[in-house]
Design an enzyme around this catalytic site. Structure first.
Site, PDB file in Angstrom:
ATOM      1  N   SER A 254       6.400  -5.578 -12.019  1.00 40.61           N
ATOM      2  CA  SER A 254       7.815  -5.727 -12.366  1.00 40.61           C
ATOM      3  C   SER A 254       8.551  -4.398 -12.189  1.00 40.61           C
ATOM      4  O   SER A 254       8.140  -3.375 -12.734  1.00 40.61           O
ATOM      5  CB  SER A 254       7.959  -6.207 -13.813  1.00 40.61           C
TER       6      SER A 254
ATOM      7  N   ARG B 119       7.986  -2.025 -23.758  1.00 39.56           N
ATOM      8  CA  ARG B 119       7.508  -1.272 -22.610  1.00 39.56           C
ATOM      9  C   ARG B 119       7.540   0.244 -22.825  1.00 39.56           C
ATOM     10  O   ARG B 119       7.895   1.018 -21.932  1.00 39.56           O
ATOM     11  CB  ARG B 119       8.287  -1.644 -21.341  1.00 39.56           C
TER      12      ARG B 119
ATOM     13  N   GLU C 111      11.171  -0.190 -14.966  1.00 37.31           N
ATOM     14  CA  GLU C 111       9.884  -0.356 -15.643  1.00 37.31           C
ATOM     15  C   GLU C 111       8.807   0.391 -14.873  1.00 37.31           C
ATOM     16  O   GLU C 111       7.917   0.990 -15.457  1.00 37.31           O
ATOM     17  CB  GLU C 111       9.509  -1.837 -15.762  1.00 37.31           C
TER      18      GLU C 111
END
Length: 302
Positions: free
Chosen positions: A220, A171, A290
């Site tokens: 998320s 990520r 995130e």
């Protein structure tokens, strides 16, 4: 919020005190001092040449995995326009502008009989966002399929970055935020159209069944810690359905936050921090955000 800097003259759209809550998936957040939508690369270069060096520049896509705070965003918000959304197939390669939706890249590949990019149909964002965060879903991520990408520096210079230049990680990447992604090329694999479309249909069904995609959410909230699933830790900490003001931890998937209708950005951020604290206290695991948080906390300045 009145712009405190001169606005460059471009062919695209320039908006003063631009409201952002209407474009964010959470439907919250204060305005930007100004927002620009250049029509092509040349227009973007004109914009950057006329923008003072000390003016903050924030690039936003479809604002799916971003929380814009209530105080708004200082400086200039940049959103790439339709001139950056083209998608074309070249053999087993799919070339796409940074403003192209990941789902549209997957669909175009499927129509051309190219597989390997099906996972992009499960990412609710743009190509530029996928490059910035190494977006992934269903066992694959951007780093697995990227060939190269074009980016522009704050000085208006265009550079080509190859996969290895990104320093991709889970990520994220090692490039920092000094570049504006313009386009990318992805590697596909020849596969029957029906087979590719069937795989995408499975992804769509899985998302529909497990994620609150029809609510005001932002994807998320936390990254998965190594060897664990964020949602399982959140559930174990008793946070499923937890509320703060108009914000709630989703009952369907507890790594998703939901605006139940009257939430502020502060409600959502404070709820997430409460979840982090409870998970740390009950499991000893620290969760990392995130969702990207941008802008200033508190009320919007006049």
């Amino acid at each position: 919020m009145t712009p405190r800097f001169p606005l460059p003259c471009i062919r695209g759209r320039m908006t003063r005190s631009a409201p952002l809550d209407r474009i964010t998936w959470f439907r919250v957040g204060g305005p930007a001092e100004a927002m620009a939508r250049p029509v092509d690369r040349a227009d973007l270069q004109v914009l950057l040449a006329g923008l003072p060096d000390d003016v903050p520049l924030t690039v936003l896509g479809v604002v799916s995995n971003t929380l814009v705070r209530d105080g708004g965003i200082d400086g200039l918000v940049l959103r790439l326009g339709r001139g950056f959304a083209d998608i074309r197939v070249e053999g087993e390669t799919v070339a796409a502008g940074a403003a192209a939706l990941c789902a549209n890249v997957a669909r175009t590949a499927a129509d051309a009989g190219l597989g390997g990019l099906e996972f992009l149909s499960g990412i609710p964002g743009t190509v530029g966002g996928a490059l910035a965060m190494n977006a992934g879903a269903y066992g694959r991520e951007t780093a697995d399929v990227l060939i190269d990408a074009d980016a522009m520096t704050r000085r208006g210079e265009v550079e080509r970055l190859f996969n290895a230049d990104f320093g991709f990680r889970y990520r994220g990447n090692a490039l920092g935020k000094d570049r504006i992604f313009l386009s990318a090329r992805f590697r596909g694999v020849k596969r029957p159209c029906d087979e590719v479309r069937a795989a995408m249909a499975e992804i769509a069904a899985a998302r529909e069944a497990s994620q609150p995609i029809r609510t005001r959410t932002g994807g998320s909230t936390f990254r998965n810690p190594e060897g664990a699933k964020a949602w399982e830790l959140i559930d174990r900490a008793g946070c499923r359905g937890l509320k703060h003001g108009g914000a709630m931890v989703s009952e369907m998937h507890c790594n998703f936050l939901v605006n139940t209708g009257a939430a502020s950005a502060a409600d959502l951020e404070d709820l997430a921090e409460d979840v982090r604290a409870r998970v740390l206290a009950s499991t000893g695991v620290g969760l990392d955000w995130e969702i990207e948080r941008v802008g200033r906390r508190g009320a919007c300045p006049a």
